[in-house]
Design a protein around this motif. Structure first.
Motif, mmCIF file in Angstrom:
data_model
loop_
_atom_site.group_PDB
_atom_site.id
_atom_site.type_symbol
_atom_site.label_atom_id
_atom_site.label_comp_id
_atom_site.label_asym_id
_atom_site.label_seq_id
_atom_site.Cartn_x
_atom_site.Cartn_y
_atom_site.Cartn_z
ATOM 1 N N SER A 21 16.170 26.611 13.052
ATOM 2 C CA SER A 21 16.949 25.640 12.285
ATOM 3 C C SER A 21 16.046 24.610 11.614
ATOM 4 O O SER A 21 16.232 24.273 10.439
ATOM 5 N N ILE A 22 15.077 24.112 12.344
ATOM 6 C CA ILE A 22 14.143 23.129 11.787
ATOM 7 C C ILE A 22 13.306 23.767 10.673
ATOM 8 O O ILE A 22 13.107 23.169 9.613
ATOM 9 N N ALA A 23 12.845 24.982 10.901
ATOM 10 C CA ALA A 23 12.064 25.684 9.882
ATOM 11 C C ALA A 23 12.876 25.853 8.595
ATOM 12 O O ALA A 23 12.357 25.662 7.488
ATOM 13 N N ARG A 24 14.141 26.196 8.735
ATOM 14 C CA ARG A 24 15.016 26.343 7.565
ATOM 15 C C ARG A 24 15.154 25.022 6.818
ATOM 16 O O ARG A 24 15.286 24.996 5.603
ATOM 17 N N GLY A 25 15.129 23.925 7.543
ATOM 18 C CA GLY A 25 15.272 22.621 6.919
ATOM 19 C C GLY A 25 14.047 22.147 6.173
ATOM 20 O O GLY A 25 14.155 21.377 5.215
ATOM 21 N N VAL A 26 12.876 22.591 6.590
ATOM 22 C CA VAL A 26 11.642 22.093 5.966
ATOM 23 C C VAL A 26 10.994 23.083 5.008
ATOM 24 O O VAL A 26 10.108 22.697 4.246
ATOM 25 N N VAL A 27 11.437 24.328 4.999
ATOM 26 C CA VAL A 27 10.778 25.362 4.203
ATOM 27 C C VAL A 27 10.756 25.036 2.711
ATOM 28 O O VAL A 27 9.809 25.390 2.008
ATOM 29 N N HIS A 28 11.742 24.337 2.209
ATOM 30 C CA HIS A 28 11.808 24.016 0.780
ATOM 31 C C HIS A 28 11.175 22.667 0.441
ATOM 32 O O HIS A 28 11.296 22.182 -0.675
ATOM 33 N N GLU A 29 10.518 22.072 1.431
ATOM 34 C CA GLU A 29 9.794 20.816 1.261
ATOM 35 C C GLU A 29 10.649 19.716 0.621
ATOM 36 O O GLU A 29 10.270 19.124 -0.392
ATOM 37 N N PRO A 30 11.794 19.393 1.236
ATOM 38 C CA PRO A 30 12.640 18.336 0.670
ATOM 39 C C PRO A 30 11.982 16.965 0.805
ATOM 40 O O PRO A 30 11.166 16.736 1.694
ATOM 41 N N ASP A 31 12.355 16.057 -0.082
ATOM 42 C CA ASP A 31 11.838 14.691 -0.022
ATOM 43 C C ASP A 31 12.450 13.911 1.129
ATOM 44 O O ASP A 31 11.848 12.971 1.635
ATOM 45 N N LEU A 32 13.668 14.290 1.523
ATOM 46 C CA LEU A 32 14.392 13.614 2.599
ATOM 47 C C LEU A 32 14.840 14.649 3.622
ATOM 48 O O LEU A 32 15.466 15.647 3.268
ATOM 49 N N LEU A 33 14.491 14.403 4.886
ATOM 50 C CA LEU A 33 14.932 15.266 5.983
ATOM 51 C C LEU A 33 15.904 14.499 6.856
ATOM 52 O O LEU A 33 15.602 13.399 7.317
ATOM 53 N N LEU A 34 17.076 15.080 7.090
ATOM 54 C CA LEU A 34 18.062 14.511 7.993
ATOM 55 C C LEU A 34 18.055 15.371 9.249
ATOM 56 O O LEU A 34 18.400 16.556 9.193
ATOM 57 N N ARG A 62 7.269 12.253 2.870
ATOM 58 C CA ARG A 62 8.661 12.627 3.124
ATOM 59 C C ARG A 62 9.367 11.492 3.864
ATOM 60 O O ARG A 62 8.768 10.815 4.689
ATOM 61 N N ALA A 63 10.635 11.305 3.555
ATOM 62 C CA ALA A 63 11.462 10.345 4.288
ATOM 63 C C ALA A 63 12.204 11.105 5.380
ATOM 64 O O ALA A 63 12.713 12.206 5.148
ATOM 65 N N LEU A 64 12.242 10.538 6.576
ATOM 66 C CA LEU A 64 12.916 11.162 7.716
ATOM 67 C C LEU A 64 14.010 10.246 8.231
ATOM 68 O O LEU A 64 13.784 9.055 8.412
ATOM 69 N N VAL A 65 15.165 10.822 8.471
ATOM 70 C CA VAL A 65 16.225 10.130 9.192
ATOM 71 C C VAL A 65 16.443 10.971 10.442
ATOM 72 O O VAL A 65 16.863 12.127 10.354
ATOM 73 N N VAL A 66 16.107 10.407 11.605
ATOM 74 C CA VAL A 66 16.161 11.154 12.861
ATOM 75 C C VAL A 66 17.134 10.469 13.807
ATOM 76 O O VAL A 66 17.003 9.273 14.088
ATOM 77 N N VAL A 67 18.101 11.243 14.272
ATOM 78 C CA VAL A 67 19.022 10.771 15.308
ATOM 79 C C VAL A 67 18.574 11.435 16.605
ATOM 80 O O VAL A 67 18.451 12.659 16.664
#
Length: 89
Positions: A21-34, A62-67
């Protein structure tokens, strides 16, 4: 994750599914990760690796929003933090 690349996510352990799941979220190198509870299901080694990777992403702009329920990891990653306690900030 190469060793599980041909398997369905539903057949993976909780920790491995989390890694996918994490790999899927970062593979496209987004500017913001939730990221909502990204350390859930990870063993300590994988959680530490994830912390280091997230720190590298943040340092790369990259900007990170981590809960998370893990305040130690949150403090290590945060430039700013909000703490919710009994529904209040």
């Amino acid at each position: 994750l190469e060793e599980v690349a041909d398997r369905r996510v539903s057949t993976l352990s909780r920790g491995t599914a989390q890694r996918v799941s994490i790999a899927r979220g970062v593979v496209h190198e987004p500017d913001l990760l939730l990221l909502d509870e990204p350390f859930t299901g990870l063993d300590e080694i994988a959680a530490t690796r994830l912390s280091h990777q997230l720190a590298r992403l943040r340092e790369g702009g990259r900007a990170l929003v981590v809960v998370t329920h893990d305040p130690q990891r949150a403090v290590e990653l945060a430039d700013r933090a909000l703490l919710f306690h009994r529904g209040r900030i």
